[in-house]
Design an enzyme around this catalytic site. Structure first.
Site, PDB file in Angstrom:
ATOM      1  N   ASN A 221       0.760  -1.225   0.083  1.00  0.00           N
ATOM      2  CA  ASN A 221      -0.005   0.052   0.048  1.00  0.00           C
ATOM      3  C   ASN A 221       0.675   1.081  -0.056  1.00  0.00           C
ATOM      4  O   ASN A 221       1.922   1.282   0.586  1.00  0.00           O
ATOM      5  CB  ASN A 221      -0.954  -0.018   1.228  1.00  0.00           C
ATOM      6  CG  ASN A 221      -0.459  -0.440   2.621  1.00  0.00           C
ATOM      7  OD1 ASN A 221       0.524  -0.993   2.570  1.00  0.00           O
ATOM      8  ND2 ASN A 221      -1.192  -0.036   3.524  1.00  0.00           N
TER       9      ASN A 221
ATOM     10  N   GLU B 270       0.205   5.283   0.830  1.00  0.00           N
ATOM     11  CA  GLU B 270      -0.731   6.300   1.281  1.00  0.00           C
ATOM     12  C   GLU B 270      -0.233   7.425   0.593  1.00  0.00           C
ATOM     13  O   GLU B 270       0.840   7.887   0.008  1.00  0.00           O
ATOM     14  CB  GLU B 270      -0.718   5.956   2.770  1.00  0.00           C
ATOM     15  CG  GLU B 270      -1.020   5.024   3.065  1.00  0.00           C
ATOM     16  CD  GLU B 270      -1.283   4.864   4.760  1.00  0.00           C
ATOM     17  OE1 GLU B 270      -0.717   5.640   5.362  1.00  0.00           O
ATOM     18  OE2 GLU B 270      -1.980   3.747   4.932  1.00  0.00           O
TER      19      GLU B 270
ATOM     20  N   GLU C   4      -3.174  -4.803  -2.860  1.00  0.00           N
ATOM     21  CA  GLU C   4      -3.745  -5.515  -4.047  1.00  0.00           C
ATOM     22  C   GLU C   4      -3.591  -4.982  -5.268  1.00  0.00           C
ATOM     23  O   GLU C   4      -3.349  -5.453  -6.200  1.00  0.00           O
ATOM     24  CB  GLU C   4      -4.937  -6.167  -3.352  1.00  0.00           C
ATOM     25  CG  GLU C   4      -5.203  -6.880  -2.046  1.00  0.00           C
ATOM     26  CD  GLU C   4      -5.387  -5.947  -1.107  1.00  0.00           C
ATOM     27  OE1 GLU C   4      -4.772  -4.791  -0.805  1.00  0.00           O
ATOM     28  OE2 GLU C   4      -6.040  -6.288  -0.205  1.00  0.00           O
TER      29      GLU C   4
ATOM     30  N   CYS D 137     -10.328  -5.169   0.874  1.00  0.00           N
ATOM     31  CA  CYS D 137     -11.101  -3.871   0.699  1.00  0.00           C
ATOM     32  C   CYS D 137     -12.062  -4.320  -0.501  1.00  0.00           C
ATOM     33  O   CYS D 137     -11.813  -5.104  -1.366  1.00  0.00           O
ATOM     34  CB  CYS D 137     -10.807  -2.571   0.798  1.00  0.00           C
ATOM     35  SG  CYS D 137     -10.310  -1.983  -0.692  1.00  0.00           S
TER      36      CYS D 137
ATOM     37  N   CYS E 102     -10.627  -3.163  -3.970  1.00  0.00           N
ATOM     38  CA  CYS E 102      -9.651  -4.208  -4.490  1.00  0.00           C
ATOM     39  C   CYS E 102     -10.224  -5.600  -4.925  1.00  0.00           C
ATOM     40  O   CYS E 102      -9.886  -6.238  -5.828  1.00  0.00           O
ATOM     41  CB  CYS E 102      -8.696  -4.692  -3.330  1.00  0.00           C
ATOM     42  SG  CYS E 102      -7.564  -3.205  -3.217  1.00  0.00           S
TER      43      CYS E 102
HETATM   44  N1  THU Z   1      -5.270  -1.278   2.694  1.00  0.00           N
HETATM   45  C1  THU Z   1      -4.647  -2.081   1.765  1.00  0.00           C
HETATM   46  O1  THU Z   1      -3.753  -1.984   1.434  1.00  0.00           O
HETATM   47  N2  THU Z   1      -5.429  -3.418   1.420  1.00  0.00           N
HETATM   48  C2  THU Z   1      -6.964  -3.488   1.741  1.00  0.00           C
HETATM   49  O2  THU Z   1      -7.508  -4.454   1.126  1.00  0.00           O
HETATM   50  C3  THU Z   1      -7.176  -2.685   2.999  1.00  0.00           C
HETATM   51  C4  THU Z   1      -6.578  -1.666   3.257  1.00  0.00           C
HETATM   52  C5  THU Z   1      -4.335  -0.264   3.219  1.00  0.00           C
HETATM   53  C6  THU Z   1      -4.767   1.073   2.412  1.00  0.00           C
HETATM   54  C7  THU Z   1      -4.273   2.036   3.635  1.00  0.00           C
HETATM   55  O3  THU Z   1      -2.900   2.191   3.294  1.00  0.00           O
HETATM   56  C8  THU Z   1      -4.401   0.925   5.023  1.00  0.00           C
HETATM   57  O4  THU Z   1      -4.450  -0.201   4.450  1.00  0.00           O
HETATM   58  C9  THU Z   1      -5.525   1.490   5.981  1.00  0.00           C
HETATM   59  O5  THU Z   1      -6.585   1.308   5.263  1.00  0.00           O
END
Ligand code: THU
Length: 134
Positions: free
Chosen positions: A42, A44, A55, A86, A89
């Site tokens: 991820n 941000e 993902e 999520c 994704c």
């Molecule tokens: N996040 C993911 O990378 N994948 C998911 O399926 C759930 C959420 C990340 C996004 C953000 O950087 C952090 O988790 C908190 O939401």
């Protein structure tokens, strides 16, 4: 097991997560049609909505390198519990999954993981087929 390497790549990818806001690191890896693996973390952003999940990073890396067919995906979060993908994704997985039964491997650690089919985690979905039939 069959997906050992995929699981290891997802765990490794998590190390690069850029998470100055949530401090929640996620790693993912996808297996493509020719057996190649693409991983992602991820990433941000100060404008939170611009954040990209692990993902999607992995999937977009694969697609941008010419691999549009995904045969399996593995994901690991940052807690002692299982981190499920999520909703956004899950929708992106559907776009490139070989079929709705591909395994989504939700990892707690190298030895503990749950395997679900994509259809189990996003049933009754909307896909390109719906548009093609219009
Ligand atoms: N996040 C993911 O990378 N994948 C998911 O399926 C759930 C959420 C990340 C996004 C953000 O950087 C952090 O988790 C908190 O939401």
């Amino acid at each position: 097991m069959k997906y050992d390497v995929l699981i290891e790549k997802a765990i490794e990818a998590r190390e690069a997560a850029y998470t100055p806001y949530s401090h929640f690191k996620v790693g993912a890896a996808v297996l493509t049609e020719d057996g190649s693996i693409y991983s992602g973390c991820n990433v941000e952003n100060a404008s939170f909505g611009a954040t990209n999940c692990a993902e999607r990073t992995a999937i977009f890396k694969a697609v941008s390198e010419g691999h549009r067919v995904i045969k399996a995906i593995a994901v690991i979060g940052d807690t002692k519990a299982y981190t499920y993908p999520c909703g956004i994704c899950r929708q992106v997985m559907l776009e490139f999954a070989e079929n709705k039964d591909i395994p989504v491997i939700i990892i707690k650690n190298k030895k503990e993981f749950i395997t679900k089919t994509l259809d189990e985690i996003i049933p009754g979905s909307f896909t390109k087929k719906d548009l093609d039939q219009a």
